[in-house]
Motif scaffolding. Structure first.
Motif, PDB file in Angstrom:
ATOM      1  N   SER A 282       5.296   0.676   2.923  1.00  0.00           N
ATOM      2  CA  SER A 282       6.170   1.437   2.272  1.00  0.00           C
ATOM      3  C   SER A 282       6.778   2.627   2.958  1.00  0.00           C
ATOM      4  CB  SER A 282       5.522   1.918   0.814  1.00  0.00           C
ATOM      5  OG  SER A 282       6.602   2.310  -0.048  1.00  0.00           O
ATOM      6  N   ALA A 283       8.190   2.508   3.031  1.00  0.00           N
ATOM      7  CA  ALA A 283       8.950   3.817   3.799  1.00  0.00           C
ATOM      8  C   ALA A 283       9.911   4.157   2.904  1.00  0.00           C
ATOM      9  CB  ALA A 283       9.143   3.284   5.118  1.00  0.00           C
ATOM     10  N   ASP A 284      10.381   5.659   2.924  1.00  0.00           N
ATOM     11  CA  ASP A 284      11.317   6.005   2.167  1.00  0.00           C
ATOM     12  C   ASP A 284      11.767   7.276   2.452  1.00  0.00           C
ATOM     13  OD1 ASP A 284      10.099   8.289   0.061  1.00  0.00           O
ATOM     14  OD2 ASP A 284       8.728   6.828  -0.015  1.00  0.00           O
TER      15      ASP A 284
ATOM     16  N   ARG B 147       2.144   4.643  -7.570  1.00  0.00           N
ATOM     17  CA  ARG B 147       2.980   5.814  -7.092  1.00  0.00           C
ATOM     18  C   ARG B 147       4.591   5.231  -7.526  1.00  0.00           C
ATOM     19  NH1 ARG B 147       5.594   5.980  -1.941  1.00  0.00           N
ATOM     20  NH2 ARG B 147       6.355   7.922  -1.223  1.00  0.00           N
TER      21      ARG B 147
ATOM     22  N   SER C 164       6.636   8.502   3.863  1.00  0.00           N
ATOM     23  CA  SER C 164       7.649   9.135   3.034  1.00  0.00           C
ATOM     24  C   SER C 164       8.443  10.565   3.609  1.00  0.00           C
ATOM     25  CB  SER C 164       7.020   9.272   1.823  1.00  0.00           C
ATOM     26  OG  SER C 164       7.763   9.817   0.829  1.00  0.00           O
TER      27      SER C 164
ATOM     28  N   SER D 202       5.431  -2.872  -4.573  1.00  0.00           N
ATOM     29  CA  SER D 202       4.206  -3.431  -4.096  1.00  0.00           C
ATOM     30  C   SER D 202       3.007  -3.337  -4.852  1.00  0.00           C
ATOM     31  CB  SER D 202       3.931  -2.870  -2.402  1.00  0.00           C
ATOM     32  OG  SER D 202       3.602  -1.342  -2.615  1.00  0.00           O
TER      33      SER D 202
ATOM     34  N   SER E 193      15.178   3.457   0.401  1.00  0.00           N
ATOM     35  CA  SER E 193      13.519   2.938   0.345  1.00  0.00           C
ATOM     36  C   SER E 193      13.657   1.680   0.868  1.00  0.00           C
ATOM     37  CB  SER E 193      13.653   2.940  -1.319  1.00  0.00           C
ATOM     38  OG  SER E 193      14.572   2.326  -2.015  1.00  0.00           O
ATOM     39  N   THR E 194      12.513   1.426   1.289  1.00  0.00           N
ATOM     40  CA  THR E 194      12.135   0.149   1.939  1.00  0.00           C
ATOM     41  C   THR E 194      10.710  -0.217   1.739  1.00  0.00           C
ATOM     42  OG1 THR E 194      11.278   0.795   4.075  1.00  0.00           O
ATOM     43  CG2 THR E 194      13.773   0.645   3.901  1.00  0.00           C
ATOM     44  N   LEU E 195      10.662  -1.453   1.575  1.00  0.00           N
ATOM     45  CA  LEU E 195       9.142  -2.262   1.627  1.00  0.00           C
ATOM     46  C   LEU E 195       9.070  -3.384   2.337  1.00  0.00           C
ATOM     47  CD1 LEU E 195       6.684  -1.236  -0.121  1.00  0.00           C
ATOM     48  CD2 LEU E 195       7.870  -2.376  -1.973  1.00  0.00           C
ATOM     49  N   CYS E 196       8.080  -3.486   2.960  1.00  0.00           N
ATOM     50  CA  CYS E 196       7.681  -4.710   3.749  1.00  0.00           C
ATOM     51  C   CYS E 196       6.241  -5.383   3.387  1.00  0.00           C
ATOM     52  CB  CYS E 196       7.631  -4.114   5.344  1.00  0.00           C
ATOM     53  SG  CYS E 196       8.935  -3.521   6.125  1.00  0.00           S
TER      54      CYS E 196
ATOM     55  N   LEU F 258       4.595  -8.437  -3.026  1.00  0.00           N
ATOM     56  CA  LEU F 258       5.693  -7.516  -2.952  1.00  0.00           C
ATOM     57  C   LEU F 258       7.015  -8.057  -3.897  1.00  0.00           C
ATOM     58  CD1 LEU F 258       7.490  -5.766  -1.123  1.00  0.00           C
ATOM     59  CD2 LEU F 258       8.209  -7.917   0.262  1.00  0.00           C
TER      60      LEU F 258
ATOM     61  N   VAL G 175       8.558   6.192  -7.050  1.00  0.00           N
ATOM     62  CA  VAL G 175       9.385   7.324  -6.447  1.00  0.00           C
ATOM     63  C   VAL G 175      10.855   7.189  -6.959  1.00  0.00           C
ATOM     64  CG1 VAL G 175      10.533   7.534  -4.168  1.00  0.00           C
ATOM     65  CG2 VAL G 175       7.988   6.744  -4.100  1.00  0.00           C
ATOM     66  N   GLY G 176      11.193   8.154  -7.592  1.00  0.00           N
ATOM     67  CA  GLY G 176      12.515   8.210  -8.280  1.00  0.00           C
ATOM     68  C   GLY G 176      13.513   9.098  -7.919  1.00  0.00           C
TER      69      GLY G 176
ATOM     70  N   MET H 146      12.830   9.790   0.207  1.00  0.00           N
ATOM     71  CA  MET H 146      13.102  10.241  -1.147  1.00  0.00           C
ATOM     72  C   MET H 146      12.139  11.221  -1.500  1.00  0.00           C
ATOM     73  SD  MET H 146      14.363   6.682  -2.966  1.00  0.00           S
ATOM     74  CE  MET H 146      14.648   7.372  -4.550  1.00  0.00           C
TER      75      MET H 146
ATOM     76  N   GLN I  18       2.044   3.725   4.658  1.00  0.00           N
ATOM     77  CA  GLN I  18       3.203   4.631   3.911  1.00  0.00           C
ATOM     78  C   GLN I  18       3.744   5.639   4.599  1.00  0.00           C
ATOM     79  OE1 GLN I  18       2.629   6.145  -0.216  1.00  0.00           O
ATOM     80  NE2 GLN I  18       3.233   8.077   0.764  1.00  0.00           N
TER      81      GLN I  18
ATOM     82  N   ASN J 112       4.463   1.833  -5.678  1.00  0.00           N
ATOM     83  CA  ASN J 112       3.450   0.957  -5.018  1.00  0.00           C
ATOM     84  C   ASN J 112       2.166   1.451  -5.910  1.00  0.00           C
ATOM     85  OD1 ASN J 112       4.539   3.384  -2.611  1.00  0.00           O
ATOM     86  ND2 ASN J 112       4.738   1.157  -2.310  1.00  0.00           N
TER      87      ASN J 112
ATOM     88  N   ARG K 191      13.129   3.986  -8.025  1.00  0.00           N
ATOM     89  CA  ARG K 191      13.541   2.831  -7.194  1.00  0.00           C
ATOM     90  C   ARG K 191      12.370   2.135  -6.295  1.00  0.00           C
ATOM     91  NH1 ARG K 191      18.352   1.750  -7.962  1.00  0.00           N
ATOM     92  NH2 ARG K 191      18.135   0.617  -5.957  1.00  0.00           N
ATOM     93  N   LEU K 192      11.398   2.805  -6.314  1.00  0.00           N
ATOM     94  CA  LEU K 192      10.181   2.215  -5.506  1.00  0.00           C
ATOM     95  C   LEU K 192       8.939   2.446  -5.983  1.00  0.00           C
ATOM     96  CD1 LEU K 192       8.908   1.237  -2.550  1.00  0.00           C
ATOM     97  CD2 LEU K 192       9.256   3.691  -1.873  1.00  0.00           C
TER      98      LEU K 192
ATOM     99  N   MET L 283      11.957  -1.879  -5.757  1.00  0.00           N
ATOM    100  CA  MET L 283      11.067  -2.718  -5.190  1.00  0.00           C
ATOM    101  C   MET L 283       9.807  -2.103  -5.640  1.00  0.00           C
ATOM    102  SD  MET L 283      12.270  -1.370  -1.455  1.00  0.00           S
ATOM    103  CE  MET L 283      13.905  -1.343  -2.000  1.00  0.00           C
TER     104      MET L 283
ATOM    105  N   VAL M 156       8.832  12.195  -7.341  1.00  0.00           N
ATOM    106  CA  VAL M 156       7.782  11.307  -7.036  1.00  0.00           C
ATOM    107  C   VAL M 156       6.495  11.507  -7.762  1.00  0.00           C
ATOM    108  CG1 VAL M 156       6.184  10.422  -5.324  1.00  0.00           C
ATOM    109  CG2 VAL M 156       8.501  10.995  -4.646  1.00  0.00           C
TER     110      VAL M 156
END
Lengths: 338, 338
Positions: free
Chosen positions: B241-243, A259, B165, A239, B225-228, A229, A261-262, B245, B163, A161, A158-159, A237, A266
């Protein structure tokens, strides 16, 4: 009869090809440098170390038409590579090409079209191949990550980095001119983009990117720091951070990281190691080495004896994504990747 | 006479305050829970462990007006905190507030205005203070990074990658409803945003952000999952990056990271350690502990005996940036941060 190879330019990773070319008994019959920043003496010396004493040409077209090799190693200053590669492909010559494989969108499209047309035209004659120099992917840590991911170890990723960080070192003059080297995103970030796409399996659909020339040690228009991004298919998503600010005192030239993240775990590539946390716990994966390095896989594909895992499409796609990111950096707009 | 404290809500990090309140002999005279998801039994039990047996109120306004404490610890469901905090400040009560300190831009603006007006109004009477619960900053690794950066160890910081997580764990029902908890960017990413701003010294001016509810273990609208991406003043840049998961098998609940790339070096906080590469080489910094943890610094400031390093403005600013990022996520547009 031995397969024939020529080399055009000496600005890139032609050294990837030399030991394998020697091992397989290829004849390196021609060398042509197309840009004044390319160093003929160094190139000749390095080729000689592998027993290659190619004829030196002034014009790459003349060389290709005269030698008609099986393979052209193309690594002039980046801006010239797509035109050289397209010319070779048009004449039925497989190409091992430095990345980015093009530095402008139009030249990338021309290269892709030329590749597909030539691939069809020579279909019954030979296995015409194109490969980008993404040799980093064959380092054991990335190979290990690739195998773990492709075996489904992370579930739905899903993510991502990713990071490339280089020492600045001493750069040839063409790195001060983006028109020649393409910019730091197509030059450096492209590796991390390729990992996100090929290893992580993510498909970027839009990109927002920044770059700055601050702290570039006097290298003209070179961006020393960049950040991208990516919005990817399915709400995923990624980065990509790339810089040329790694201090000279660092123990390695580069600090490569990935990195992922699934849904099931991870994975992290860091410092040449691969770490995974999944339902089996927190652990380091034993490193596996690929059976063949990049050029060898490419060569075997040319010989019809296998498939190179870094496909032509991977090189095109990573370049397309990197050029979209550079456009975002330049326009300060989110750019759709098509 | 002992200083008086009350607590409103029990959804957050009120535990930060308890040992220090006991150590300084504060009287915890009132407790009021404002949301049905708050657990009264657990709160009473935890307070009792520190010797506090507060009177329980049904209405926080009645409690504040009746008790007129020096300090209110505010940590109801996130969406209620700004209103509660503003009411306390209006009545001259210092506030120790869970983050995000507001979940909507309008309520953040109201809280900021209320704080500044009340600060002026009570200027001759007492030192009215407001503090966000950014207690993670006081962990030795972040304190060590903070001191190194503030001593100028990295020079001009151009690039930051941060990050957060978390493990998902079992979440209270209000985490399934963004209207109550604010969303994963204001809830989780805000810490990393605060590090970029307060430790890294970067000033974000625009943000592009993504979030996805996939793999959220059935937690309603919660983004897993989020990414800024932040464009910062002076061509600087940052990713956050913040998740939620992180696999349950991981050795720690959280995986907090901060990487700062400066003109004079690169610093990284990872796994509770701080690594620096600068002209002195590649090394790990010895960890330093702050003299006071967060609530103690806040308390000393209320007592007029110091300044809390996490200032009211830091909490407002991190919340403002996080809410702008959430707006970018929702609108799929780059958002200017004002």
């Amino acid at each position: 009869m031995a397969m024939k190879m020529v080399q055009i330019g000496a600005a890139g990773h032609y050294a990837y090809a030399l030991p394998t070319a020697k091992k397989y008994g290829l004849a390196l019959t021609g060398l042509c440098l197309t840009h004044p920043d390319d160093k003929m003496d160094r190139a000749k010396r390095e080729l000689a170390e592998y027993g290659f004493c190619p004829r030196v040409y002034e014009d790459f077209r003349e060389m290709l038409l005269s030698e008609m090799p099986d393979i052209a190693v193309v690594n002039s200053v980046m801006a010239e590579n797509s035109e050289i590669a397209a010319f070779a492909l048009e004449h039925g010559i497989s190409v091992f090409c430095e990345k980015p494989v093009a530095t402008e969108k139009a030249s990338l499209l021309h290269l892709e079209e030329t590749y597909h047309a030539a691939k069809r035209r020579y279909a019954g004659v030979r296995n015409l191949c194109f490969c980008g120099m993404f040799g980093i992917d064959y380092l054991p840590h990335f190979e290990t990550a690739y195998r773990f991911v492709k075996a489904g170890g992370l579930g739905d990723i899903r993510l991502a980095n990713a990071q490339k960080s280089y020492k600045m070192g001493r750069r040839e003059p063409y790195y001060s001119n983006r028109a020649l080297y393409g910019g730091t995103i197509p030059w450096v970030a492209i590796h991390a983009i390729e990992w996100v796409q090929r290893i992580g399996g993510l498909s970027p659909v839009a990109v927002t990117a920044y770059g700055s020339t601050a702290c570039n040690a006097g290298n003209g228009t070179m961006e020393a720091s960049t950040l991208c991004l990516f919005s990817c298919e399915g709400g995923r998503m990624a980065s990509v951070s790339a810089d040329v600010m790694r201090p000279g005192t660092a123990p390695t030239h580069d600090d490569d990281r990935l990195r992922l993240v699934g849904s099931d775990g991870v994975l992290e590539v860091r410092g040449g190691h691969v770490y995974v946390i999944d339902r089996e716990g927190d652990r380091e994966l034993p490193l596996v080495r690929p059976e063949h390095e990049l050029f060898e896989e490419f060569l075997l594909e040319v010989m019809g004896e296998g498939t190179c895992r870094v496909r032509a499409e991977d090189a095109f796609s990573a370049t397309r994504t990197a050029l979209a990111a550079r456009l975002s950096q330049d326009t300060e707009q989110t750019v759709w990747i098509r």
